[in-house]
Design a protein around this motif. Sequence first.
Motif, mmCIF file in Angstrom:
data_model
loop_
_atom_site.group_PDB
_atom_site.id
_atom_site.type_symbol
_atom_site.label_atom_id
_atom_site.label_comp_id
_atom_site.label_asym_id
_atom_site.label_seq_id
_atom_site.Cartn_x
_atom_site.Cartn_y
_atom_site.Cartn_z
ATOM 1 N N PHE A 78 0.885 -1.222 0.055
ATOM 2 C CA PHE A 78 0.170 -0.075 -0.075
ATOM 3 C C PHE A 78 0.783 1.262 0.067
ATOM 4 O O PHE A 78 1.454 1.592 0.952
ATOM 5 C CB PHE A 78 -1.056 0.020 1.215
ATOM 6 N N ARG A 79 0.974 1.921 -1.229
ATOM 7 C CA ARG A 79 1.930 3.045 -1.397
ATOM 8 C C ARG A 79 1.214 4.325 -1.914
ATOM 9 O O ARG A 79 1.069 4.351 -3.047
ATOM 10 C CB ARG A 79 3.069 2.737 -2.264
ATOM 11 N N PRO A 80 0.373 4.975 -1.177
ATOM 12 C CA PRO A 80 -0.388 6.042 -1.526
ATOM 13 C C PRO A 80 0.361 7.325 -1.839
ATOM 14 O O PRO A 80 1.474 7.574 -1.251
ATOM 15 C CB PRO A 80 -1.236 6.383 -0.312
ATOM 16 N N CYS A 81 -0.476 8.046 -2.757
ATOM 17 C CA CYS A 81 0.353 9.531 -2.856
ATOM 18 C C CYS A 81 -0.856 10.215 -2.908
ATOM 19 O O CYS A 81 -2.071 9.991 -3.206
ATOM 20 C CB CYS A 81 1.186 9.550 -4.298
ATOM 21 N N VAL A 82 -0.578 11.636 -3.057
ATOM 22 C CA VAL A 82 -1.501 12.664 -3.369
ATOM 23 C C VAL A 82 -1.301 13.421 -4.605
ATOM 24 O O VAL A 82 -0.282 14.098 -4.646
ATOM 25 C CB VAL A 82 -1.865 13.717 -2.027
ATOM 26 N N VAL A 83 -2.468 13.604 -5.358
ATOM 27 C CA VAL A 83 -2.347 14.490 -6.662
ATOM 28 C C VAL A 83 -3.163 15.691 -6.430
ATOM 29 O O VAL A 83 -4.387 15.619 -6.025
ATOM 30 C CB VAL A 83 -2.532 13.612 -7.607
ATOM 31 N N ILE A 84 -2.711 16.689 -6.911
ATOM 32 C CA ILE A 84 -3.298 18.328 -6.760
ATOM 33 C C ILE A 84 -3.352 18.700 -8.100
ATOM 34 O O ILE A 84 -2.145 19.340 -8.493
ATOM 35 C CB ILE A 84 -2.955 18.900 -5.474
ATOM 36 N N PRO A 85 -4.450 18.871 -8.898
ATOM 37 C CA PRO A 85 -4.297 19.726 -10.083
ATOM 38 C C PRO A 85 -4.526 21.170 -9.760
ATOM 39 O O PRO A 85 -5.359 21.394 -9.032
ATOM 40 C CB PRO A 85 -5.637 19.184 -10.791
ATOM 41 N N VAL A 86 -3.428 22.027 -10.261
ATOM 42 C CA VAL A 86 -3.525 23.239 -9.955
ATOM 43 C C VAL A 86 -3.693 24.279 -11.233
ATOM 44 O O VAL A 86 -3.019 23.789 -12.049
ATOM 45 C CB VAL A 86 -2.177 23.592 -9.464
ATOM 46 N N TYR A 87 -4.627 25.325 -11.243
ATOM 47 C CA TYR A 87 -4.776 26.212 -12.368
ATOM 48 C C TYR A 87 -5.220 27.420 -11.646
ATOM 49 O O TYR A 87 -6.297 27.788 -11.487
ATOM 50 C CB TYR A 87 -5.790 25.854 -13.384
ATOM 51 N N ASN A 88 -4.083 28.317 -11.334
ATOM 52 C CA ASN A 88 -4.098 29.702 -10.867
ATOM 53 C C ASN A 88 -4.834 29.673 -9.709
ATOM 54 O O ASN A 88 -5.920 30.581 -9.393
ATOM 55 C CB ASN A 88 -4.962 30.537 -12.122
ATOM 56 N N HIS A 89 -4.507 28.827 -8.509
ATOM 57 C CA HIS A 89 -4.861 28.962 -7.317
ATOM 58 C C HIS A 89 -3.711 29.383 -6.303
ATOM 59 O O HIS A 89 -3.235 28.631 -5.211
ATOM 60 C CB HIS A 89 -5.448 27.643 -6.904
ATOM 61 N N GLU A 90 -3.140 30.418 -6.650
ATOM 62 C CA GLU A 90 -1.800 30.541 -6.018
ATOM 63 C C GLU A 90 -2.081 31.371 -4.753
ATOM 64 O O GLU A 90 -1.039 31.167 -3.705
ATOM 65 C CB GLU A 90 -0.861 31.909 -6.811
ATOM 66 N N HIS A 91 -3.312 31.786 -4.386
ATOM 67 C CA HIS A 91 -3.467 32.191 -2.963
ATOM 68 C C HIS A 91 -3.927 31.163 -2.065
ATOM 69 O O HIS A 91 -3.746 31.414 -0.669
ATOM 70 C CB HIS A 91 -4.671 33.001 -2.962
ATOM 71 N N ALA A 92 -4.119 29.992 -2.596
ATOM 72 C CA ALA A 92 -4.789 28.858 -1.679
ATOM 73 C C ALA A 92 -3.751 27.739 -1.583
ATOM 74 O O ALA A 92 -3.734 26.802 -0.743
ATOM 75 C CB ALA A 92 -6.021 28.287 -2.058
ATOM 76 N N ILE A 93 -2.921 27.490 -2.549
ATOM 77 C CA ILE A 93 -2.297 26.143 -2.572
ATOM 78 C C ILE A 93 -1.196 25.637 -1.563
ATOM 79 O O ILE A 93 -0.924 24.836 -1.285
ATOM 80 C CB ILE A 93 -1.653 26.150 -4.422
ATOM 81 N N ALA A 94 -0.429 27.014 -1.284
ATOM 82 C CA ALA A 94 0.419 26.571 -0.102
ATOM 83 C C ALA A 94 -0.024 26.214 1.103
ATOM 84 O O ALA A 94 0.452 25.279 1.468
ATOM 85 C CB ALA A 94 1.124 28.140 0.146
ATOM 86 N N ALA A 95 -1.416 26.908 1.455
ATOM 87 C CA ALA A 95 -1.920 26.193 2.821
ATOM 88 C C ALA A 95 -2.325 24.525 2.604
ATOM 89 O O ALA A 95 -2.249 23.939 3.188
ATOM 90 C CB ALA A 95 -3.058 26.996 3.075
#
Length: 271
Positions: free
Chosen positions: A16-33
């Motif tokens: 069991f080797r999970p990863c997290v994927v986050i698709p990003v399009y112009n979310h510079e204000h929220a993505i860091a958090a």
Amino acid sequence: MSALNSNSNPSSDPNFRPCVVIPVYNHEHAIAAVVEAVLRFDAPCILVDDGSSQACATVLDQLQQTYSAQVVLLRHVQNQGKGAAVLTGFNYAAENGYSHLLQVDADGQHCVADIARFLQQAEAHPAAVIAGYPIYDESVPKLRLYARYLTHVWVWINTLSFAIRDSMCGFRVYPVAPVIALMSRHKIGSRMNFDTDILVRLYWDGLEVVNEGTRVGYPADGVSHFRVWRDNALITAMHIRLFFGMLLRLPRLCGRTIGRSMKRKFQKDRD
């Protein structure tokens, strides 16, 4: 781009080797958090920049440099859509030995604290999709809330079951191998039609769906990329294709639904 350590695995199951994927399009204000919250769970994080602006691209570069051992950054030169970004993450996950992929949005609407619970469910049900269904707060737009039920009804028709409680929530865990197999046979919706399209097709392929509630808000940075005319047209076309696909699978889906009903009745009688 640098490879993540696929051996980073808090689970007792070495497979069991999970990863997290986050698709990003112009979310510079929220993505860091969002990224910082995800990394608290010791899950490798794959960011897919789907042709973002320079401002967002700069934030993503900084995140990758700051968390280089835990974060990998993939890029689309041009915007291809949320679904296309997630599928790019799937290809990376398969190539690097991950067994499961947890999808989470970049705008902060999902409750990242639920990652642990979703991964526990995925480990307990490794061949199933752990599909989030939203528990909304007061920030949800009422029109969007009511409009979701149109898709719910079509999904119930196109699966001949109520197995999928919500097909539109983008917070879920997939087993990687069945998705890669599906990608080799079908073109999956690449934009806002992605979440429903892939979940229905995986159900058709025989995967079970485990429904898990998760809190959802709208959204942290006020950015929505839903384009009313384009995305509604894509979703309508998807439902039409799925309907005719359901007709081709009618005997098998009926058999599966009847079998599930008989199994539940047997268990109830036994209890």
